[in-house]
Motif scaffolding. Structure first.
Motif, PDB file in Angstrom:
ATOM      1  N   HIS A   1       0.654   7.975   9.000  1.00  0.00           N
ATOM      2  CA  HIS A   1       0.128   7.291   7.823  1.00  0.00           C
ATOM      3  C   HIS A   1      -0.806   6.152   8.238  1.00  0.00           C
ATOM      4  O   HIS A   1      -1.872   5.986   7.678  1.00  0.00           O
TER       5      HIS A   1
ATOM      6  N   ASP B   1       1.886   1.779  -3.579  1.00  0.00           N
ATOM      7  CA  ASP B   1       0.732   2.216  -4.381  1.00  0.00           C
ATOM      8  C   ASP B   1       0.373   3.667  -4.091  1.00  0.00           C
ATOM      9  O   ASP B   1       0.105   4.448  -5.005  1.00  0.00           O
ATOM     10  N   ASP B   2       0.357   4.032  -2.812  1.00  0.00           N
ATOM     11  CA  ASP B   2       0.016   5.406  -2.426  1.00  0.00           C
ATOM     12  C   ASP B   2       1.028   6.405  -2.982  1.00  0.00           C
ATOM     13  O   ASP B   2       0.661   7.453  -3.512  1.00  0.00           O
TER      14      ASP B   2
ATOM     15  N   LEU C   1      -1.727  10.913   0.715  1.00  0.00           N
ATOM     16  CA  LEU C   1      -1.118   9.612   0.446  1.00  0.00           C
ATOM     17  C   LEU C   1       0.366   9.535   0.792  1.00  0.00           C
ATOM     18  O   LEU C   1       0.972   8.473   0.642  1.00  0.00           O
ATOM     19  N   THR C   2       0.943  10.644   1.232  1.00  0.00           N
ATOM     20  CA  THR C   2       2.364  10.657   1.578  1.00  0.00           C
ATOM     21  C   THR C   2       2.542  11.172   2.996  1.00  0.00           C
ATOM     22  O   THR C   2       1.605  11.664   3.612  1.00  0.00           O
TER      23      THR C   2
ATOM     24  N   HIS D   1      -5.104   5.872   7.462  1.00  0.00           N
ATOM     25  CA  HIS D   1      -5.804   4.803   6.759  1.00  0.00           C
ATOM     26  C   HIS D   1      -6.801   4.089   7.652  1.00  0.00           C
ATOM     27  O   HIS D   1      -7.757   3.525   7.156  1.00  0.00           O
TER      28      HIS D   1
ATOM     29  N   GLU E   1       0.810  -1.213   0.000  1.00  0.00           N
ATOM     30  CA  GLU E   1       0.000   0.000   0.000  1.00  0.00           C
ATOM     31  C   GLU E   1       0.848   1.269   0.000  1.00  0.00           C
ATOM     32  O   GLU E   1       0.492   2.255  -0.644  1.00  0.00           O
ATOM     33  N   ARG E   2       1.972   1.253   0.689  1.00  0.00           N
ATOM     34  CA  ARG E   2       2.849   2.432   0.712  1.00  0.00           C
ATOM     35  C   ARG E   2       3.366   2.736  -0.697  1.00  0.00           C
ATOM     36  O   ARG E   2       3.428   3.882  -1.110  1.00  0.00           O
TER      37      ARG E   2
ATOM     38  N   THR F   1       7.878   9.954   1.537  1.00  0.00           N
ATOM     39  CA  THR F   1       7.252   8.804   2.174  1.00  0.00           C
ATOM     40  C   THR F   1       8.342   7.964   2.825  1.00  0.00           C
ATOM     41  O   THR F   1       9.352   7.648   2.190  1.00  0.00           O
TER      42      THR F   1
END
Length: 156
Positions: free
Chosen positions: A149, A52-53, A122-123, A153, A49-50, A141
């Motif tokens: 983070h 992808d984000d 997202l970061t 989520h 996920e990290r 990130t």
């Protein structure tokens, strides 16, 4: 040198960050650049996920540069210990202070205005320098999830 002699102090030279990508782009290169960012960010330690984000955030920034920044831009991607950073620059007219200060999620039916909001969400960090000569957005990130983070989520 014996154990009794004073040691000469060492000069510590900071390790330069590892530059992964430096590239100019326009609309034709957006997809290829996104794939390159994905490969490099994965190799630098982002996963799942990290990863992808981060890639989605970069994609939003490069799309914004093309759409609002004069049709093209410049991307730098690098890693530093424990983090991956990306900087996207353009020569557009700049971003208004009102838009930069707006931290509200855009309305679901809004066609535009999602790019900066998503990149920020997202970061782990986002910095923007903007003016009439263009805009530079830097996102960061951590390669290991931060509490900020993780909490973000859980709420969403």
């Amino acid at each position: 040198m014996t154990n009794g002699e004073a040691r000469t102090p060492r000069t510590v030279v900071p390790i330069e960050h590892a530059l992964l990508i430096v590239d100019a782009f326009d609309q034709a290169q957006v997809t290829e650049l996104r794939h390159s960012v994905t490969s490099c960010a994965r190799a630098a330690g982002l996963h799942d996920e990290r990863l992808d984000d981060f890639v989605l955030a970069v994609n939003e920034l490069i799309t914004n540069a093309v759409r609002h920044g004069g049709g093209r831009g410049w991307l730098r991607l690098w890693e530093e210990p424990g983090q991956v950073l990306c900087e996207v620059s353009d020569h557009g007219p700049g971003i208004s202070a009102q838009r930069l200060d707006d931290r509200q999620r855009p309305a679901p039916d809004t066609a535009g205005g999602w790019g900066l909001w998503l990149a920020r969400e997202l970061t782990d960090a986002m910095d923007v320098e903007t003016g009439p000569a263009g805009t530079t957005v830097r996102i960061t990130t951590a390669t290991v999830p931060t509490e900020q983070h993780i909490g973000r989520h859980r709420q969403g």
